[in-house]
Design an enzyme around this catalytic site. Sequence first.
Site, PDB file in Angstrom:
ATOM      1  N   ASP A  99       0.698  -1.197   0.123  1.00 41.61           N
ATOM      2  CA  ASP A  99      -0.057  -0.152  -0.159  1.00 41.61           C
ATOM      3  C   ASP A  99       0.961   1.355  -0.107  1.00 41.61           C
ATOM      4  OD1 ASP A  99      -2.957   1.052   0.454  1.00 41.61           O
ATOM      5  OD2 ASP A  99      -1.875   2.169   2.061  1.00 41.61           O
ATOM      6  N   HIS A 288      -7.111  -5.979  -1.494  1.00 42.58           N
ATOM      7  CA  HIS A 288      -5.957  -5.302  -1.159  1.00 42.58           C
ATOM      8  C   HIS A 288      -5.046  -5.624  -0.338  1.00 42.58           C
ATOM      9  CE1 HIS A 288      -4.130  -1.528  -1.289  1.00 42.58           C
ATOM     10  NE2 HIS A 288      -4.083  -1.381   0.059  1.00 42.58           N
TER      11      HIS A 288
END
Length: 311
Positions: A99, A288
């Site tokens: 991320d 994610h």
Amino acid sequence: MSTSRMISANGIDMFVTEQGSGPLVLLCHGWPELSHSWRHQLPALAAEGFRVVAPDMRGFGRTSAPQDVEAYSIFHLVGDMVALVAALGESKAIIIGHDWGAPVAWHAALFRPDIFKAVGGLSVPPPFRGRERPMEALAKNGITNFYWQYFQTPGVAEKEFERDVDYSMRAIAYGVDTLFLKEGFGFLGDTTIERKLARWLTPEDQAHVVENYTRSGFRGGLNWYRNLDRNWDLTAPWQDAKIEQPSIFIAGAKDAVITGIIGGKRVSEMERVLPNLKRKLIIDGAGHWIQQERPAEVNSALIDFLKEVSN
């Protein structure tokens, strides 16, 4: 077993969790996370002969959170990792980020190839520096409701997330409905909707994260987003630069970051920036939060990569 301690580096105090001995591997987490996000990777990589260190990044958890918004630029974030390597008594490291930690890792490799001999990014492709500032590009395209824009004004997103930290973390981990805000709603959308705990989190994991964010608040991590345009200005010298070190990219096939038009293009063209890309792994059915959702597959890929580049 992993151990934790505080280390002074680059003018801040960093909380780090570490395990193992051997070549140094730094693991950089993203937003809104902590070094705890790497709990599945530390023992696995340490068992294969690596010294693995996962810090709470600047502004997160128990690490210092400077007041000045400008203290969260990409130069500060990479500077933290450079100083951490030295503080750990090392001169070289392999750096992996997920991320927001991925841009830190990519830029660390770009800025200091003398220190970071290999690099990996999870979920966020390497930097393609556009021709205009991110916020200006959004506005030029008539976009006014993207979450980056919502995060810009200090205090607004903080108030939403801190109203009920447990709910906020459940909603973000489970997956918010869209990265474009709906009229009349914040980032979390309709908060009357029940948000279950993501299947890859235990109640203990959730309690750990909630306790940390209840204490620290969300300001530090959100300040990373408030430097997007500033980072564009600062990285002008690296326009069209390549990351020459051995690299790896891992993401989930269902991750909104790589399935959109821009993200998809960056994934398909990343070899332009990463001429020494060793592996591009897109994991079917995963979202994610890849290293927490699918630790076995991520660990296997990272271990293979680390063994190859550390010989």
